[in-house]
Design a protein around this motif. Structure first.
Motif, PDB file in Angstrom:
ATOM      1  N   SER A  52       0.874  -1.120  -0.038  1.00 19.06           N
ATOM      2  CA  SER A  52       0.066   0.037  -0.159  1.00 19.06           C
ATOM      3  C   SER A  52       0.876   1.326  -0.051  1.00 19.06           C
ATOM      4  CB  SER A  52      -0.736  -0.026   1.267  1.00 19.06           C
ATOM      5  OG  SER A  52       0.179   0.053   2.241  1.00 19.06           O
ATOM      6  N   ALA A 114      -8.337  -5.012   0.689  1.00 19.02           N
ATOM      7  CA  ALA A 114      -8.562  -3.374   0.609  1.00 19.02           C
ATOM      8  C   ALA A 114      -8.379  -2.893   2.051  1.00 19.02           C
ATOM      9  CB  ALA A 114      -9.976  -3.117   0.040  1.00 19.02           C
ATOM     10  N   LEU A 115      -8.950  -3.422   2.999  1.00 21.41           N
ATOM     11  CA  LEU A 115      -8.703  -2.884   4.196  1.00 21.41           C
ATOM     12  C   LEU A 115      -7.110  -2.814   4.570  1.00 21.41           C
ATOM     13  CD1 LEU A 115     -10.209  -1.783   6.942  1.00 21.41           C
ATOM     14  CD2 LEU A 115     -10.322  -4.245   7.635  1.00 21.41           C
ATOM     15  N   LYS A 118      -5.816   0.187   2.823  1.00 28.47           N
ATOM     16  CA  LYS A 118      -6.230   1.414   3.505  1.00 28.47           C
ATOM     17  C   LYS A 118      -5.610   1.851   4.679  1.00 28.47           C
ATOM     18  CE  LYS A 118     -10.175   4.143   4.756  1.00 28.47           C
ATOM     19  NZ  LYS A 118     -11.575   4.394   4.394  1.00 28.47           N
ATOM     20  N   LYS A 121      -1.749   2.337   3.961  1.00 27.48           N
ATOM     21  CA  LYS A 121      -1.661   3.653   3.441  1.00 27.48           C
ATOM     22  C   LYS A 121      -1.770   4.798   4.570  1.00 27.48           C
ATOM     23  CE  LYS A 121      -3.277   6.888  -0.049  1.00 27.48           C
ATOM     24  NZ  LYS A 121      -4.167   7.170  -1.127  1.00 27.48           N
ATOM     25  N   SER A 122      -3.007   4.455   5.394  1.00 27.11           N
ATOM     26  CA  SER A 122      -3.085   5.627   6.321  1.00 27.11           C
ATOM     27  C   SER A 122      -1.546   5.647   7.238  1.00 27.11           C
ATOM     28  CB  SER A 122      -4.290   5.294   7.456  1.00 27.11           C
ATOM     29  OG  SER A 122      -4.346   5.933   8.402  1.00 27.11           O
TER      30      SER A 122
END
Length: 130
Positions: A52, A114-115, A118, A121-122
């Motif tokens: 990510s 996807a989680l 996410k 990335k956060s």
């Protein structure tokens, strides 16, 4: 050297995978394959997180990242076991369980990936590169 390190990661991932199957104790073909679902969803999340942008900011040599992604996570998760378990459920006429297994694995696998991406990335946006 990289092949050797990935092999070590693979050995660790395979041992972890076996440990999870022992925890769930579902080696019977009539049981729902919770162990395989658990490792595959965990692997989707972890691989998502490590793909990510987070991998660019954590304290790890890129060669070792391959050890984690290809070696450890690659051997921890298992598409072949999933495939055989679906066929075995169908052969034993557990059609609902087979469909549920496919649905959970596919849909929740994508959701977990996807989680992971996410969250990765956060975290990467808050971490200074090293």
């Amino acid at each position: 050297m990289q092949f050797f390190l990935i092999g070590i990661g693979g050995a660790v991932g395979a041992a972890l995978r076996y440990s999870v199957s022992l925890l769930f104790l579902t080696n019977e073909t009539t049981a729902f394959p919770f162990a395989t679902v658990a490792v595959n969803l965990a692997g989707c999340f972890l691989l998502g997180a490590l793909s990510s942008g987070l991998e660019l900011k954590i304290f790890i040599n890129p060669d070792y990242l391959s050890v984690l992604k290809t070696g450890l996570i690659g051997s921890f998760t298992t598409f072949s076991t999933f495939s055989v378990e679906v066929i075995q459920l169908l052969q034993h006429h557990f059609y609902f369980s087979a469909i549920l297994y496919i649905f959970i694995s596919a849909i929740f696998g994508l959701i977990f990936a996807a989680l992971g991406m996410k969250i990765g990335k956060s975290i990467s946006e808050r971490v200074e590169p090293v």
